[in-house]
Design a protein around this motif. Structure first.
Motif, PDB file in Angstrom:
ATOM      1  N   HIS A  49      51.269  26.934  61.642  1.00 15.24           N
ATOM      2  CA  HIS A  49      50.503  25.696  61.454  1.00 15.24           C
ATOM      3  C   HIS A  49      49.587  25.805  60.223  1.00 15.24           C
ATOM      4  O   HIS A  49      49.566  24.920  59.371  1.00 15.24           O
ATOM      5  CB  HIS A  49      49.697  25.373  62.714  1.00 15.24           C
ATOM      6  CG  HIS A  49      48.720  24.251  62.545  1.00 15.24           C
ATOM      7  ND1 HIS A  49      49.132  22.930  62.446  1.00 15.24           N
ATOM      8  CD2 HIS A  49      47.370  24.252  62.432  1.00 15.24           C
ATOM      9  CE1 HIS A  49      48.059  22.169  62.274  1.00 15.24           C
ATOM     10  NE2 HIS A  49      46.984  22.945  62.270  1.00 15.24           N
ATOM     11  N   PHE A  50      48.844  26.910  60.122  1.00 13.46           N
ATOM     12  CA  PHE A  50      47.936  27.116  58.990  1.00 13.46           C
ATOM     13  C   PHE A  50      48.706  27.296  57.678  1.00 13.46           C
ATOM     14  O   PHE A  50      48.251  26.856  56.621  1.00 13.46           O
ATOM     15  CB  PHE A  50      46.999  28.298  59.244  1.00 13.46           C
ATOM     16  CG  PHE A  50      45.869  27.949  60.181  1.00 13.46           C
ATOM     17  CD1 PHE A  50      44.734  27.312  59.713  1.00 13.46           C
ATOM     18  CD2 PHE A  50      45.951  28.240  61.531  1.00 13.46           C
ATOM     19  CE1 PHE A  50      43.689  26.971  60.569  1.00 13.46           C
ATOM     20  CE2 PHE A  50      44.920  27.907  62.403  1.00 13.46           C
ATOM     21  CZ  PHE A  50      43.788  27.271  61.916  1.00 13.46           C
ATOM     22  N   LEU A  51      49.860  27.943  57.745  1.00 15.91           N
ATOM     23  CA  LEU A  51      50.694  28.107  56.551  1.00 15.91           C
ATOM     24  C   LEU A  51      51.207  26.754  56.066  1.00 15.91           C
ATOM     25  O   LEU A  51      51.287  26.517  54.860  1.00 15.91           O
ATOM     26  CB  LEU A  51      51.868  29.055  56.827  1.00 15.91           C
ATOM     27  CG  LEU A  51      51.491  30.533  57.007  1.00 15.91           C
ATOM     28  CD1 LEU A  51      52.694  31.328  57.510  1.00 15.91           C
ATOM     29  CD2 LEU A  51      50.947  31.136  55.716  1.00 15.91           C
ATOM     30  N   ASN A  52      51.524  25.877  57.007  1.00 18.70           N
ATOM     31  CA  ASN A  52      51.946  24.520  56.632  1.00 18.70           C
ATOM     32  C   ASN A  52      50.817  23.741  55.971  1.00 18.70           C
ATOM     33  O   ASN A  52      51.056  22.971  55.037  1.00 18.70           O
ATOM     34  CB  ASN A  52      52.506  23.771  57.845  1.00 18.70           C
ATOM     35  CG  ASN A  52      53.969  24.092  58.080  1.00 18.70           C
ATOM     36  OD1 ASN A  52      54.776  24.049  57.158  1.00 18.70           O
ATOM     37  ND2 ASN A  52      54.310  24.448  59.307  1.00 18.70           N
ATOM     38  N   ILE A  53      49.593  23.952  56.426  1.00 21.01           N
ATOM     39  CA  ILE A  53      48.441  23.313  55.784  1.00 21.01           C
ATOM     40  C   ILE A  53      48.295  23.854  54.354  1.00 21.01           C
ATOM     41  O   ILE A  53      48.091  23.089  53.411  1.00 21.01           O
ATOM     42  CB  ILE A  53      47.141  23.534  56.600  1.00 21.01           C
ATOM     43  CG1 ILE A  53      47.232  22.804  57.949  1.00 21.01           C
ATOM     44  CG2 ILE A  53      45.914  23.053  55.808  1.00 21.01           C
ATOM     45  CD1 ILE A  53      46.130  23.148  58.934  1.00 21.01           C
ATOM     46  N   SER A  54      48.439  25.171  54.192  1.00 23.50           N
ATOM     47  CA  SER A  54      48.393  25.791  52.858  1.00 23.50           C
ATOM     48  C   SER A  54      49.455  25.203  51.948  1.00 23.50           C
ATOM     49  O   SER A  54      49.199  24.905  50.783  1.00 23.50           O
ATOM     50  CB  SER A  54      48.617  27.301  52.949  1.00 23.50           C
ATOM     51  OG  SER A  54      47.509  27.946  53.479  1.00 23.50           O
ATOM     52  N   LEU A  55      50.637  25.055  52.500  1.00 19.63           N
ATOM     53  CA  LEU A  55      51.762  24.494  51.743  1.00 19.63           C
ATOM     54  C   LEU A  55      51.431  23.066  51.301  1.00 19.63           C
ATOM     55  O   LEU A  55      51.643  22.698  50.143  1.00 19.63           O
ATOM     56  CB  LEU A  55      53.020  24.526  52.616  1.00 19.63           C
ATOM     57  CG  LEU A  55      54.378  24.404  51.956  1.00 19.63           C
ATOM     58  CD1 LEU A  55      54.549  25.388  50.801  1.00 19.63           C
ATOM     59  CD2 LEU A  55      55.479  24.609  52.986  1.00 19.63           C
ATOM     60  N   GLY A  56      50.886  22.271  52.210  1.00 16.50           N
ATOM     61  CA  GLY A  56      50.483  20.903  51.889  1.00 16.50           C
ATOM     62  C   GLY A  56      49.447  20.869  50.779  1.00 16.50           C
ATOM     63  O   GLY A  56      49.551  20.081  49.834  1.00 16.50           O
ATOM     64  N   SER A  57      48.461  21.763  50.849  1.00 17.33           N
ATOM     65  CA  SER A  57      47.433  21.847  49.805  1.00 17.33           C
ATOM     66  C   SER A  57      48.041  22.239  48.462  1.00 17.33           C
ATOM     67  O   SER A  57      47.591  21.777  47.419  1.00 17.33           O
ATOM     68  CB  SER A  57      46.354  22.865  50.197  1.00 17.33           C
ATOM     69  OG  SER A  57      45.640  22.417  51.319  1.00 17.33           O
ATOM     70  N   SER A  58      49.078  23.071  48.483  1.00 12.02           N
ATOM     71  CA  SER A  58      49.717  23.487  47.232  1.00 12.02           C
ATOM     72  C   SER A  58      50.446  22.315  46.567  1.00 12.02           C
ATOM     73  O   SER A  58      50.433  22.190  45.342  1.00 12.02           O
ATOM     74  CB  SER A  58      50.671  24.666  47.459  1.00 12.02           C
ATOM     75  OG  SER A  58      51.867  24.255  48.078  1.00 12.02           O
TER      76      SER A  58
ATOM     77  N   PRO B 120      44.394  29.797  50.016  1.00 11.73           N
ATOM     78  CA  PRO B 120      44.150  31.139  50.568  1.00 11.73           C
ATOM     79  C   PRO B 120      43.289  31.111  51.830  1.00 11.73           C
ATOM     80  O   PRO B 120      43.450  31.966  52.711  1.00 11.73           O
ATOM     81  CB  PRO B 120      43.445  31.881  49.433  1.00 11.73           C
ATOM     82  CG  PRO B 120      42.857  30.824  48.574  1.00 11.73           C
ATOM     83  CD  PRO B 120      43.778  29.634  48.698  1.00 11.73           C
ATOM     84  N   SER B 121      42.408  30.107  51.939  1.00 12.23           N
ATOM     85  CA  SER B 121      41.535  30.012  53.117  1.00 12.23           C
ATOM     86  C   SER B 121      42.350  29.808  54.392  1.00 12.23           C
ATOM     87  O   SER B 121      42.084  30.440  55.417  1.00 12.23           O
ATOM     88  CB  SER B 121      40.539  28.863  52.967  1.00 12.23           C
ATOM     89  OG  SER B 121      39.718  29.067  51.840  1.00 12.23           O
ATOM     90  N   ASN B 122      43.341  28.919  54.338  1.00 10.59           N
ATOM     91  CA  ASN B 122      44.174  28.666  55.519  1.00 10.59           C
ATOM     92  C   ASN B 122      45.096  29.835  55.827  1.00 10.59           C
ATOM     93  O   ASN B 122      45.372  30.112  56.994  1.00 10.59           O
ATOM     94  CB  ASN B 122      44.955  27.361  55.353  1.00 10.59           C
ATOM     95  CG  ASN B 122      44.110  26.163  55.735  1.00 10.59           C
ATOM     96  OD1 ASN B 122      43.785  25.984  56.899  1.00 10.59           O
ATOM     97  ND2 ASN B 122      43.720  25.374  54.748  1.00 10.59           N
ATOM     98  N   ILE B 123      45.551  30.532  54.784  1.00 10.01           N
ATOM     99  CA  ILE B 123      46.372  31.730  55.015  1.00 10.01           C
ATOM    100  C   ILE B 123      45.518  32.761  55.759  1.00 10.01           C
ATOM    101  O   ILE B 123      45.950  33.341  56.758  1.00 10.01           O
ATOM    102  CB  ILE B 123      46.909  32.306  53.685  1.00 10.01           C
ATOM    103  CG1 ILE B 123      47.943  31.349  53.064  1.00 10.01           C
ATOM    104  CG2 ILE B 123      47.532  33.697  53.900  1.00 10.01           C
ATOM    105  CD1 ILE B 123      48.320  31.648  51.614  1.00 10.01           C
ATOM    106  N   ALA B 124      44.290  32.959  55.279  1.00 11.93           N
ATOM    107  CA  ALA B 124      43.390  33.928  55.914  1.00 11.93           C
ATOM    108  C   ALA B 124      43.055  33.521  57.351  1.00 11.93           C
ATOM    109  O   ALA B 124      43.118  34.339  58.264  1.00 11.93           O
ATOM    110  CB  ALA B 124      42.108  34.068  55.089  1.00 11.93           C
ATOM    111  N   GLU B 125      42.720  32.250  57.546  1.00 14.46           N
ATOM    112  CA  GLU B 125      42.354  31.781  58.883  1.00 14.46           C
ATOM    113  C   GLU B 125      43.511  31.923  59.871  1.00 14.46           C
ATOM    114  O   GLU B 125      43.334  32.375  60.995  1.00 14.46           O
ATOM    115  CB  GLU B 125      41.895  30.322  58.831  1.00 14.46           C
ATOM    116  CG  GLU B 125      41.329  29.844  60.161  1.00 14.46           C
ATOM    117  CD  GLU B 125      40.726  28.454  60.112  1.00 14.46           C
ATOM    118  OE1 GLU B 125      40.413  27.927  61.199  1.00 14.46           O
ATOM    119  OE2 GLU B 125      40.572  27.889  59.010  1.00 14.46           O
ATOM    120  N   GLY B 126      44.702  31.565  59.437  1.00 16.37           N
ATOM    121  CA  GLY B 126      45.864  31.634  60.321  1.00 16.37           C
ATOM    122  C   GLY B 126      46.353  33.038  60.603  1.00 16.37           C
ATOM    123  O   GLY B 126      46.966  33.295  61.640  1.00 16.37           O
TER     124      GLY B 126
END
Length: 116
Positions: free
Chosen positions: A64-73, A48-54
């Motif tokens: 880019h931030f959504l892809n980081i979120s996806l990777g964390s998931s 959720p942090s990367n979704i919020a930041e992006g």
């Protein structure tokens, strides 16, 4: 275009998953406090942090931030399976949480496709 992250279904679901993970990790053995517990909490918080930041950036950066979120998931999903393998979580609860994570992964991937 800026998105209000609090109105995004992917953010709400990721917050729910984060709460679930924090709760379930309380039952883990104390020797995992700085290992798996720490990693699972970090990975879940990252989503959720990367979704919020992006959400406050243009679409290219948001993707880019959504892809980081996806990777964390995916990282969290793997850690969940490791926790189950080590018998820290019963299979029923693992399946329930993994299904939520998979649903979130599909939603994030769909959102990325929509932004492109």
């Amino acid at each position: 275009m800026n998105h209000n992250f609090k109105n995004l279904k992917i953010w709400s679901l990721s917050m729910e998953i984060t709460a679930d993970i924090h709760k379930i990790c309380l039952g883990f053995p104390k020797n995992e406090m700085y290992g798996l517990v720490s990693q699972m909490n970090r990975a879940s918080v990252s989503i959720p942090s990367n979704i919020a930041e992006g959400s406050n950036r243009g679409n290219t950066h948001f993707i880019h931030f959504l892809n980081i979120s996806l990777g964390s998931s995916f990282e969290l999903q793997t850690q969940l399976l490791i926790a189950n393998m080590n018998k820290y979580i019963v299979t029923e609860k693992t399946v329930e949480l993994e299904d939520k994570i998979i649903e979130l992964q599909k939603m994030i991937a769909g959102f990325i496709a929509k932004l492109k």
